[in-house]
Design an enzyme around this catalytic site. Structure first.
Site, PDB file in Angstrom:
ATOM      1  N   ARG A  24       0.790  -1.079   0.144  1.00 10.28           N
ATOM      2  CA  ARG A  24      -0.025   0.035   0.067  1.00 10.28           C
ATOM      3  C   ARG A  24       0.650   1.073  -0.087  1.00 10.28           C
ATOM      4  O   ARG A  24       0.577   2.331   0.867  1.00 10.28           O
ATOM      5  CB  ARG A  24      -1.025   0.028   1.024  1.00 10.28           C
ATOM      6  CG  ARG A  24      -2.087  -1.117   1.280  1.00 10.28           C
ATOM      7  CD  ARG A  24      -3.158  -0.711   0.386  1.00 10.28           C
ATOM      8  NE  ARG A  24      -4.336  -1.775   0.829  1.00 10.28           N
ATOM      9  CZ  ARG A  24      -5.324  -1.359   1.518  1.00 10.28           C
ATOM     10  NH1 ARG A  24      -5.548  -0.439   1.873  1.00 10.28           N
ATOM     11  NH2 ARG A  24      -6.050  -2.462   1.495  1.00 10.28           N
ATOM     12  N   ARG A  28      -3.303   6.489   1.226  1.00  9.92           N
ATOM     13  CA  ARG A  28      -3.830   7.890   2.039  1.00  9.92           C
ATOM     14  C   ARG A  28      -2.856   8.676   2.862  1.00  9.92           C
ATOM     15  O   ARG A  28      -3.076   9.720   3.488  1.00  9.92           O
ATOM     16  CB  ARG A  28      -5.158   7.631   2.762  1.00  9.92           C
ATOM     17  CG  ARG A  28      -6.369   7.293   1.932  1.00  9.92           C
ATOM     18  CD  ARG A  28      -7.429   6.655   2.534  1.00  9.92           C
ATOM     19  NE  ARG A  28      -7.153   5.320   2.984  1.00  9.92           N
ATOM     20  CZ  ARG A  28      -7.857   4.468   3.571  1.00  9.92           C
ATOM     21  NH1 ARG A  28      -8.941   4.758   3.708  1.00  9.92           N
ATOM     22  NH2 ARG A  28      -7.498   3.439   3.894  1.00  9.92           N
ATOM     23  N   ARG A  37      -6.795  11.794  -5.555  1.00  8.29           N
ATOM     24  CA  ARG A  37      -8.165  11.446  -5.540  1.00  8.29           C
ATOM     25  C   ARG A  37      -9.470  12.185  -5.546  1.00  8.29           C
ATOM     26  O   ARG A  37     -10.562  12.012  -6.074  1.00  8.29           O
ATOM     27  CB  ARG A  37      -8.303  10.322  -4.145  1.00  8.29           C
ATOM     28  CG  ARG A  37      -9.404   9.596  -4.062  1.00  8.29           C
ATOM     29  CD  ARG A  37      -9.376   9.069  -2.600  1.00  8.29           C
ATOM     30  NE  ARG A  37      -9.860   9.951  -1.537  1.00  8.29           N
ATOM     31  CZ  ARG A  37      -9.846   9.534  -0.256  1.00  8.29           C
ATOM     32  NH1 ARG A  37      -9.736   8.416   0.272  1.00  8.29           N
ATOM     33  NH2 ARG A  37     -10.198  10.490   0.611  1.00  8.29           N
ATOM     34  N   ASP A  74      -6.991  -2.412  -7.157  1.00 11.21           N
ATOM     35  CA  ASP A  74      -7.464  -2.873  -5.765  1.00 11.21           C
ATOM     36  C   ASP A  74      -7.791  -4.479  -6.019  1.00 11.21           C
ATOM     37  O   ASP A  74      -8.126  -4.700  -7.117  1.00 11.21           O
ATOM     38  CB  ASP A  74      -8.963  -2.392  -5.414  1.00 11.21           C
ATOM     39  CG  ASP A  74      -9.194  -2.658  -4.059  1.00 11.21           C
ATOM     40  OD1 ASP A  74      -8.650  -1.968  -2.812  1.00 11.21           O
ATOM     41  OD2 ASP A  74      -9.861  -3.357  -3.928  1.00 11.21           O
ATOM     42  N   TYR A 151     -15.011 -11.243   0.937  1.00 13.11           N
ATOM     43  CA  TYR A 151     -16.117  -9.988   0.490  1.00 13.11           C
ATOM     44  C   TYR A 151     -17.277 -10.290  -0.366  1.00 13.11           C
ATOM     45  O   TYR A 151     -18.142  -9.733  -0.067  1.00 13.11           O
ATOM     46  CB  TYR A 151     -14.829  -8.986   0.012  1.00 13.11           C
ATOM     47  CG  TYR A 151     -13.875  -8.360   0.497  1.00 13.11           C
ATOM     48  CD1 TYR A 151     -13.994  -7.433   1.563  1.00 13.11           C
ATOM     49  CD2 TYR A 151     -12.626  -8.932   0.642  1.00 13.11           C
ATOM     50  CE1 TYR A 151     -12.996  -6.802   2.403  1.00 13.11           C
ATOM     51  CE2 TYR A 151     -11.581  -8.477   1.214  1.00 13.11           C
ATOM     52  CZ  TYR A 151     -11.757  -7.576   2.349  1.00 13.11           C
ATOM     53  OH  TYR A 151     -10.793  -7.168   3.055  1.00 13.11           O
TER      54      TYR A 151
HETATM   55  O1  CP3 Z   1       0.133  -1.600  -2.488  1.00 11.80           O
HETATM   56  C1  CP3 Z   1      -0.312  -0.595  -3.320  1.00 11.80           C
HETATM   57  O2  CP3 Z   1       0.019   0.556  -3.106  1.00 11.80           O
HETATM   58  C2  CP3 Z   1      -1.431  -0.993  -4.268  1.00 11.80           C
HETATM   59  C3  CP3 Z   1      -2.465  -0.583  -4.343  1.00 11.80           C
HETATM   60  C4  CP3 Z   1      -3.495  -1.537  -3.451  1.00 11.80           C
HETATM   61  C5  CP3 Z   1      -4.781  -0.971  -3.073  1.00 11.80           C
HETATM   62  N1  CP3 Z   1      -5.562  -2.150  -2.359  1.00 11.80           N
HETATM   63  C6  CP3 Z   1      -5.263   0.266  -2.879  1.00 11.80           C
HETATM   64  C7  CP3 Z   1      -6.430   0.906  -1.912  1.00 11.80           C
HETATM   65  C8  CP3 Z   1      -3.384  -2.869  -3.097  1.00 11.80           C
HETATM   66  C9  CP3 Z   1      -2.435  -4.078  -3.391  1.00 11.80           C
HETATM   67  C10 CP3 Z   1      -4.758  -3.150  -2.527  1.00 11.80           C
HETATM   68  C11 CP3 Z   1      -5.086  -4.687  -1.950  1.00 11.80           C
HETATM   69  C12 CP3 Z   1      -6.157  -4.866  -1.362  1.00 11.80           C
HETATM   70  N2  CP3 Z   1      -7.593  -4.305  -1.309  1.00 11.80           N
HETATM   71  C13 CP3 Z   1      -5.957  -5.820  -0.152  1.00 11.80           C
HETATM   72  C14 CP3 Z   1      -5.225  -6.955   0.159  1.00 11.80           C
HETATM   73  C15 CP3 Z   1      -4.123  -6.222   0.990  1.00 11.80           C
HETATM   74  C16 CP3 Z   1      -4.416  -6.047   2.243  1.00 11.80           C
HETATM   75  O3  CP3 Z   1      -4.322  -4.810   2.684  1.00 11.80           O
HETATM   76  O4  CP3 Z   1      -4.851  -7.095   2.979  1.00 11.80           O
HETATM   77  C17 CP3 Z   1      -7.482  -5.837   0.391  1.00 11.80           C
HETATM   78  C18 CP3 Z   1      -8.129  -6.820   1.598  1.00 11.80           C
HETATM   79  C19 CP3 Z   1      -8.413  -4.691  -0.431  1.00 11.80           C
HETATM   80  C20 CP3 Z   1      -9.673  -4.260  -0.246  1.00 11.80           C
HETATM   81  C21 CP3 Z   1      -9.878  -2.915   0.224  1.00 11.80           C
HETATM   82  N3  CP3 Z   1      -9.680  -2.030  -0.572  1.00 11.80           N
HETATM   83  C22 CP3 Z   1     -10.349  -2.606   1.546  1.00 11.80           C
HETATM   84  C23 CP3 Z   1     -10.454  -3.538   2.628  1.00 11.80           C
HETATM   85  C24 CP3 Z   1     -10.127  -1.207   1.233  1.00 11.80           C
HETATM   86  C25 CP3 Z   1     -10.450  -0.185   2.461  1.00 11.80           C
HETATM   87  C26 CP3 Z   1      -9.439  -0.180   3.281  1.00 11.80           C
HETATM   88  C27 CP3 Z   1      -9.272   1.055   4.399  1.00 11.80           C
HETATM   89  O5  CP3 Z   1      -8.449   1.109   5.148  1.00 11.80           O
HETATM   90  O6  CP3 Z   1     -10.418   1.720   4.198  1.00 11.80           O
HETATM   91  C28 CP3 Z   1      -9.844  -0.647   0.035  1.00 11.80           C
HETATM   92  C29 CP3 Z   1      -9.785   0.546  -0.356  1.00 11.80           C
HETATM   93  C30 CP3 Z   1      -8.378   0.885  -0.818  1.00 11.80           C
HETATM   94  N4  CP3 Z   1      -7.632   0.197  -1.938  1.00 11.80           N
HETATM   95  C31 CP3 Z   1      -7.383   2.013  -0.902  1.00 11.80           C
HETATM   96  C32 CP3 Z   1      -6.328   2.172  -1.452  1.00 11.80           C
HETATM   97  C33 CP3 Z   1      -5.298   3.148  -1.470  1.00 11.80           C
HETATM   98  C34 CP3 Z   1      -8.088   3.227   0.059  1.00 11.80           C
HETATM   99  C35 CP3 Z   1      -9.227   3.944  -0.775  1.00 11.80           C
HETATM  100  C36 CP3 Z   1      -9.244   5.536  -0.296  1.00 11.80           C
HETATM  101  O7  CP3 Z   1      -8.595   6.319  -1.054  1.00 11.80           O
HETATM  102  O8  CP3 Z   1     -10.096   5.703   0.386  1.00 11.80           O
END
Ligand code: CP3
Length: 353
Positions: A24, A28, A37, A74, A151
């Site tokens: 990640r 944010r 964003r 994502d 999910y």
């Molecule tokens: O690593 C990176 O920089 C690449 C981008 C990336 C994102 N999501 C961007 C993202 C990657 C590799 C993911 C994977 C992802 N997404 C996973 C597996 C990794 C892990 O953390 O276990 C999972 C379970 C998800 C599903 C997901 N997407 C969730 C649960 C959420 C909300 C998370 C939260 O903290 O609120 C997201 C949203 C998400 N994916 C964001 C980002 C940058 C935040 C979105 C925003 O800008 O509001």
């Protein structure tokens, strides 16, 4: 000079210093991400606009000397393309309008064509590769079938996973049908990312660790193995390494290392020296700093990073990372401290090997 330290370490070839990237790393905790964003209108628009996805992919590389870029996207793009109606609720995370909870709903699910419904992801890969111009490698990724299914069945994040666990024990054949379709989709999706230009792939099994010992083998690992068997492992004469990361998978490291992957991702609960003893002659290891260390002082960040490098104690086969994604309240200055400390300390130690 292209920096291929990351790919070399994954293939257990010698490196001048330990490569580092951060799960990640675009997100944010970076003010410039929040700005992009805002311009995109929403997180999903950002993912679906290749030029903007490219912009945020590059942002952390402009600040820190990272050894790899990761595609900004994502894991939930696949269920979105399957028609589940993905949306994000501020402060609560992802939600599906149409969760999949019956065998009839599972039978209805089709396998998305990655160059059609998910073309925006492949386009982003092509734009990012062009923009990176071979400075550092680009990582592609997907969720594991089990993690995606959590999910899809729960309809969003869950604390108990009771709906999918009920399905697992009460209607295992329904869940197997879903996981089989997801494994096929992930295989096609990752192969399309590889064809578009990603140079390594990571499978995120974020929720494998909530399963019982037997259920992990049957409902998660089996499907990840199937994916790995179907992946394009070499393109233009170059190996495309596969990293498998099961959060909470510490007790199954031997089985994970036997999956056919090139590298195993470790969460922070694992002792990396012990993991190296158990599986380090088969695969590379990635990890495993507790993301919460980044909330402490720069001195603590440096000490903890050095402790991991010292524990691993080798000049190949280790990719430094966090043990899970970076927290949104992290101070970016500490990320710079971390990345620089990994490189400096590892370079000093290389002379000792
Ligand atoms: O690593 C990176 O920089 C690449 C981008 C990336 C994102 N999501 C961007 C993202 C990657 C590799 C993911 C994977 C992802 N997404 C996973 C597996 C990794 C892990 O953390 O276990 C999972 C379970 C998800 C599903 C997901 N997407 C969730 C649960 C959420 C909300 C998370 C939260 O903290 O609120 C997201 C949203 C998400 N994916 C964001 C980002 C940058 C935040 C979105 C925003 O800008 O509001």
């Amino acid at each position: 000079m292209p920096n291929h330290r990351f790919l070399k370490a994954l293939l257990r070839q010698p490196v001048d210093k330990t490569p580092v990237w951060i799960m990640r790393q675009a997100g944010r905790y970076l003010p410039e991400y929040l700005e992009t964003r805002k311009r995109a209108g929403s997180f999903l628009n950002l993912c679906k606009t290749p030029e903007l996805a490219c912009e945020v992919t590059i942002q952390p590389l402009a600040r820190f000397e990272l050894d790899a870029a990761i595609l900004f996207s994502d894991i939930l793009t696949i269920p979105d393309a399957m028609g589940l109606g993905l949306h994000f609720v501020e402060g609560e995370g992802p939600r599906f309008k149409n969760p999949v909870q019956t065998i009839a709903a599972i039978k209805n699910i089709g396998i998305p064509d990655p160059e059609d419904e998910l073309k925006y992801v492949c386009d982003a890969v092509r734009v990012i590769r062009h923009e990176l111009n071979d400075t550092v490698p680009l990582i592609g990724f997907s969720g594991s079938p089990w993690t995606l299914a959590t999910y899809m069945v729960e309809g969003g994040p869950s604390k108990t996973f009771s709906t999918i666990k009920k399905m697992l024990y009460a209607e295992p054949q329904a869940l197997h049908l879903l996981l089989g379709k997801l494994a096929d989709s992930v295989t096609q999706y990752l192969n399309a990312q590889i064809a578009a230009g990603v140079q390594a792939v990571q499978i995120f099994d974020s929720w494998g660790g909530i399963l019982s010992h037997q259920a992990y083998q049957d409902f998660s690992l089996t499907y990840m193995k199937k994916i790995i068997q179907g992946l394009t492992r070499e393109i233009d004469g170059k190996r495309v390494p596969v990293i498998l990361f099961t959060k909470g998978g510490g007790q199954w490291l031997e089985a994970i290392a036997d999956s056919g992957c090139d590298a195993v991702g470790l969460d922070w609960t694992v002792d990396i020296a012990n993991a190296k003893e158990r599986i380090g002659d088969k695969v590379a290891l990635q990890g495993n700093l507790d993301p919460a260390v980044l909330f402490a002082s720069p001195e603590v960040v440096k000490q903890e990073a050095q402790r991991i490098i010292r524990s691993f104690n080798d000049n190949t086969g280790h990719v430094f990372n966090l043990g899970h994604g970076i927290d949104k309240s992290t101070n970016p200055d500490n990320v710079k401290v971390l990345v620089d400390a990994v490189h400096e300390y590892a370079a000093r130690r290389t002379n000792a090997f």
